[in-house]
Design an enzyme around this catalytic site. Structure first.
Site, mmCIF file in Angstrom:
data_model
loop_
_atom_site.group_PDB
_atom_site.id
_atom_site.type_symbol
_atom_site.label_atom_id
_atom_site.label_comp_id
_atom_site.label_asym_id
_atom_site.label_seq_id
_atom_site.Cartn_x
_atom_site.Cartn_y
_atom_site.Cartn_z
ATOM 1 N N CYS A 38 54.130 41.746 40.803
ATOM 2 C CA CYS A 38 53.279 41.547 41.975
ATOM 3 C C CYS A 38 53.600 42.676 42.932
ATOM 4 C CB CYS A 38 53.564 40.188 42.628
ATOM 5 S SG CYS A 38 52.749 39.968 44.234
ATOM 6 N N THR A 39 52.588 43.296 43.503
ATOM 7 C CA THR A 39 52.835 44.466 44.349
ATOM 8 C C THR A 39 53.548 44.110 45.649
ATOM 9 O OG1 THR A 39 50.573 44.283 45.257
ATOM 10 C CG2 THR A 39 50.913 45.793 43.402
ATOM 11 N N TYR A 74 46.816 35.109 46.659
ATOM 12 C CA TYR A 74 45.795 35.052 45.619
ATOM 13 C C TYR A 74 46.215 34.212 44.417
ATOM 14 C CZ TYR A 74 42.305 38.392 47.364
ATOM 15 O OH TYR A 74 41.302 39.009 48.049
ATOM 16 N N GLY A 75 47.509 34.126 44.173
ATOM 17 C CA GLY A 75 47.982 33.393 43.005
ATOM 18 C C GLY A 75 47.650 31.912 43.030
ATOM 19 N N CYS A 101 46.780 44.844 43.285
ATOM 20 C CA CYS A 101 47.154 43.433 43.208
ATOM 21 C C CYS A 101 47.104 43.013 41.749
ATOM 22 C CB CYS A 101 46.188 42.591 44.046
ATOM 23 S SG CYS A 101 46.395 40.808 43.865
#
Length: 266
Positions: free
Chosen positions: A183-184, A41-42, A73
């Site tokens: 970040c998870t 997603y980043g 997230c």
């Protein structure tokens, strides 16, 4: 509210959050929804991320009758929470980087935030730093590559210490004494990161704080049936947006998922 708790992430990183939630709420039903088709997603544009997450999550909530949503997230939480809270009538919990506790724990008042490039550049993240760590020197480190390493480890593949060193060498020489895993995905690599950075660096993540918030909301809504059997959740469902390999299916099975299938994306 009687439906499952829906935990959402781009990949398997949110399992670290789900694990903490299950520790305090072992008798709930859970659905783990991960958008691995768009990982990481980043790297996504903001509007693309917002639109995709809203469509996927709202459709899944309607399909399952979910009672609560956890955006596990950091990147998505910085953007999607307001949209989802407006679109849904159930509680939506996000993940906030553990900057506040890091500032409190740091003896040297020199901390680092390791997150995706998306989280690092968000104004929300910088507001957290100004509010809770103004008395600290804060180093920012963005990495999408570490997300992919975590996905590899989760699928059963070996991670070499040299790969960790290549990504984290600037942190090792920075002099920080506390590092926020923002970040998870990163707690999946916690052992490798700790081994490389050494015991002189405290690693912090948001898992326990999110679990505590979810527990409070569930109990406030009186959905926790204390007469249920203890120690195991009743149902564990995993939904993904792109087919997963056998290694990841094995991980999901070991985690307790009895059902996993492709999510309905429209």
């Amino acid at each position: 509210m009687s439906g499952p708790i829906l935990v959402f992430d781009s990949g398997v990183g949110g399992l670290s959050i789900l694990d903490e939630i299950r520790r305090v709420l072992p008798d709930q039903n859970y659905c783990y929804l991960f958008d691995n088709a768009r990982l990481p997603y980043g790297e996504l544009e903001e509007q693309e991320l917002i639109d995709g997450c809203e469509a996927l999550i709202t459709a899944t909530v309607a399909q399952l009758g979910a009672s609560l949503v956890v955006i596990a997230c950091n990147t998505a939480s910085t953007l999607v929470l307001p949209v989802l809270r407006e679109a849904l009538t159930i509680p939506v919990v996000g993940v906030v980087p553990a900057i506040k506790p890091a500032a409190l724990y740091s003896q040297a008042k020199h901390i680092g935030l390791l997150a995706t490039p998306g989280t690092i550049k968000r104004s929300y993240t910088h507001s957290l730093i100004q509010e809770f760590a103004a008395n600290c020197q804060v180093e920012l480190y963005g990495s999408s590559e570490l997300v992919l390493l975590a996905e590899r480890k989760a699928s059963g593949k070996q991670i070499l210490q040299g790969e960790i060193a290549q990504l984290l060498s600037p942190i090792k020489v920075s002099g920080i004494d506390t590092l926020v895993l923002g970040c998870t995905h990163f707690p999946i690599l916690k052992d490798e990161i700790q081994q490389y950075l050494g015991d002189g660096v405290l690693l912090l993540d948001s898992g326990k704080a999110v679990a505590a918030r979810v527990s409070t909301l569930i109990k406030e809504e009186s959905t926790l049936n204390k007469r249920q059997r203890k120690g195991h959740s009743k149902e564990m469902i995993a939904l993904y947006t792109s087919e997963v390999g056998e290694g990841l299916k094995k991980l999901l099975a070991e985690f307790g998922f009895s059902t996993y299938s492709k999510a309905q994306t429209g």
